[in-house]
Each structure stands twice: as C-alpha cells, then as structure tokens.
Design a protein around this motif. Structure first.
Motif: not given
Length: 323
Positions: A15-31
């Motif tokens: 998860r990541k937000s900037f100034g109240g704007v959610v940019v990543l919302d529970g991202l799960t992935m594998r490479v």
C-alpha cells in the motif's frame, strides 16, 4: 540469514498513498527469477510507485516487498547491492563524456580503473554509442541519452534490473536493440521487471504480464493467457450506407464493441470460429446486401487493456514498431 524463495521479486498487500490519494491498494504479485515480467496499466495505475518501492527509493505505507528474499525496508543495503534501476529520466552528468559517465558508474561499484574502461567500452558498443563515447552528454540527443542511461544501469551487472518505461523516446531501431539486450539479460539469468505502455513491447518481451489498475492487480498471466481470458476476436463490419449502418447497429444492440459512423464500421465480439462468424453475418445482413466488407481480427493486448482498465492504450503506444 537469507530467505530461500523462488521469486526474485515479491509484494504482499503493498500500500502507498500520496497526500491522501491511494496509489497502491493492496498489491500482491510475484516475479520469477530469471524472467522478464512486465507491468502494464494506464497512467496513475501505480507502476512507477511499485518500482520505486522495490528499488528502495520510497517506503510503503503497508504490506511487504522483497527482492531476492531481502525486505526492501529492513534490508535496503542488501537490496541495493543486487539491483539496478533505469528510471523514466536519464540520471547522467551532462558535463562528462559518455565514456566518463560509464567509467564513473563502474568505479562507484568498486570496479578497478582498467576494468571500468573496458566495461564502459563494451557497453558503448552494445548500445551503438561507441562513436559518441568521447562527446559530452550535453551534446547527445534524447534517444542517445536514454541509451546511455540504460547502459549505465548495466554497469554493475545486477541480478535484478528495474526498467521504468525504458524505450520512451527511442526510435524503432534503438527500441529493437534494447529488446535484444533484455532478451540477452534474461538468457543470462538476470531478472527484468519493466513498466511499459507499449503493448507490443510487453507482448514480445515478457514471460508474464501484470496489469495494474487503480493500484491493484487487475490480472496476471502470459500474453496468450490474458488474451484468452480477457480479449476476444472481433468481427469488423463495413456497411454500405448510413441506413444499413443504423439497422445493423440496432440489431446488434449492446453487443457492439466499437463503432465508427464516419467510416460506416462496426465491431462485434466473436469466438472467431467459422460457424459463429457465418451466424453473425446472416443475423445482421440476412439479404446479404448491407455488408461491403468484413474482417476477423484476433484478440490483442489492447483488447485486454480495454477490458481490464476501461480504456484503450494511447494510440502511439499500441504498436511500438510503428513509432
């Protein structure tokens, strides 16, 4: 003690937000290790933010991210020793020559002076910059700067390399050259995670593709799998006149996938089989006088992109080879 994992890169509920704007919302992935993995998505989907977190340039607000088993927050130094990053903007010293930039990068990674010169010369040749290696970077074109920045990202021979829209600004010849380099890296066991909006680029290079939308993972799979699951064959119809166009559009109703009244063209999804195509043609043009031309188009990543994000990729990003 290192964590044993088959994944080169792994995120869980990031998860990541900037100034109240959610940019990543529970991202799960594998490479997977030694693979080329592409992140696709519209602007603002979270692609660059994901890369910046994985490269330890930004801290997540929640969740975890690991590179080769190292946590990007707790083990930043270990992560940085194994990775390289080529961002969207070239990080070069304009007042040095191309060769000096690469030699400096090599020296900063601990390479002896003579070996640094050899490494710089090899990379200049690999990226078709040997003739310009003695010129100051301030004299380089945008495409040349981009190629030099990519060369600099390979100086330290990383195990994992992040390429954030690496071919933006490159001409078709340089783009194809980079594609060859990416293929060589993967063949040598290097893991490549690239963000791109060039759909052909992802289709050609990536072993797997993750489509991001609204900071979440919308879908993941090979290009073929995504086309099968989210794309569709299209039957493209060209009508004789505006009356026929209106009548066929009425018959198809909400099955119309795309329409162009000015060109008298309609598109409808189909499975691409002969019986289904014949049935559709008979349904919309029973007297066989209204359709002047038809074409069955196979599913593309643009169809996948449209289905998953609700928008088409920008026209200049759909087919990189045509740029």
């Amino acid at each position: 003690m290192e964590t044993v994992t088959t994944a080169a890169v792994e995120t869980v509920a990031l998860r990541k937000s900037f100034g109240g704007v959610v940019v990543l919302d529970g991202l799960t992935m594998r490479v997977a290790r030694g693979s080329v993995h592409a992140l696709l998505g519209p602007n603002g989907a979270g692609k660059t933010t994901t890369v910046r977190i994985l490269a330890t340039l930004a801290a997540p607000d929640g969740g975890t991210a690991r590179v080769l088993g190292h946590d990007v927050v707790r083990d930043r130094r270990r992560v940085r020793r194994t990775i390289s990053l080529a961002g969207q903007h070239a990080a070069l010293d304009d007042h040095q020559t191309g060769a000096e930039n690469l030699e400096m990068m090599a020296r900063l990674t601990g390479v002896p002076r003579a070996a640094a010169r050899r490494r710089a010369a090899d990379l200049l040749d690999r990226f078709d910059l040997a003739a310009a290696g003695g010129r100051r970077v301030v004299t380089y074109s945008g495409g040349m700067r981009r190629r030099l920045d990519l060369a600099a990202s390979l100086v330290g021979q990383p195990s994992v390399i992040f390429l954030d829209e690496p071919t933006t600004g490159l001409d078709p010849r340089s783009r194809r050259g980079l594609w060859e380099v990416v293929g060589e890296l993967a063949g040598a066991g290097v893991t490549v995670l690239l963000t791109t909006q060039y759909l052909e680029e992802a289709d050609r290079l990536a072993d797997r593709i993750s489509v991001l939308h609204g900071g979440r993972l919308a879908a993941e799979g090979t290009a073929t799998e995504l086309k099968q699951r989210f794309g569709a064959h299209r039957l493209e119809l060209t009508l004789r006149d505006t009356d026929r166009f209106a009548e066929v559009a009425r018959r198809l109703g909400d099955r119309v996938a795309n329409r162009d009244p000015a060109r008298l063209e309609l598109e409808v999804s189909t499975d691409g089989t002969g019986p289904r195509v014949r049935h559709l043609l008979d349904e919309v043009d029973p007297d066989r006088r209204g359709i002047t031309r038809f074409h069955v188009r196979t599913a593309t990543l643009d169809d996948v992109f449209l289905t998953l994000t609700g928008q088409s990729a920008p026209a200049d990003r759909r087919e990189a080879a045509g740029v």
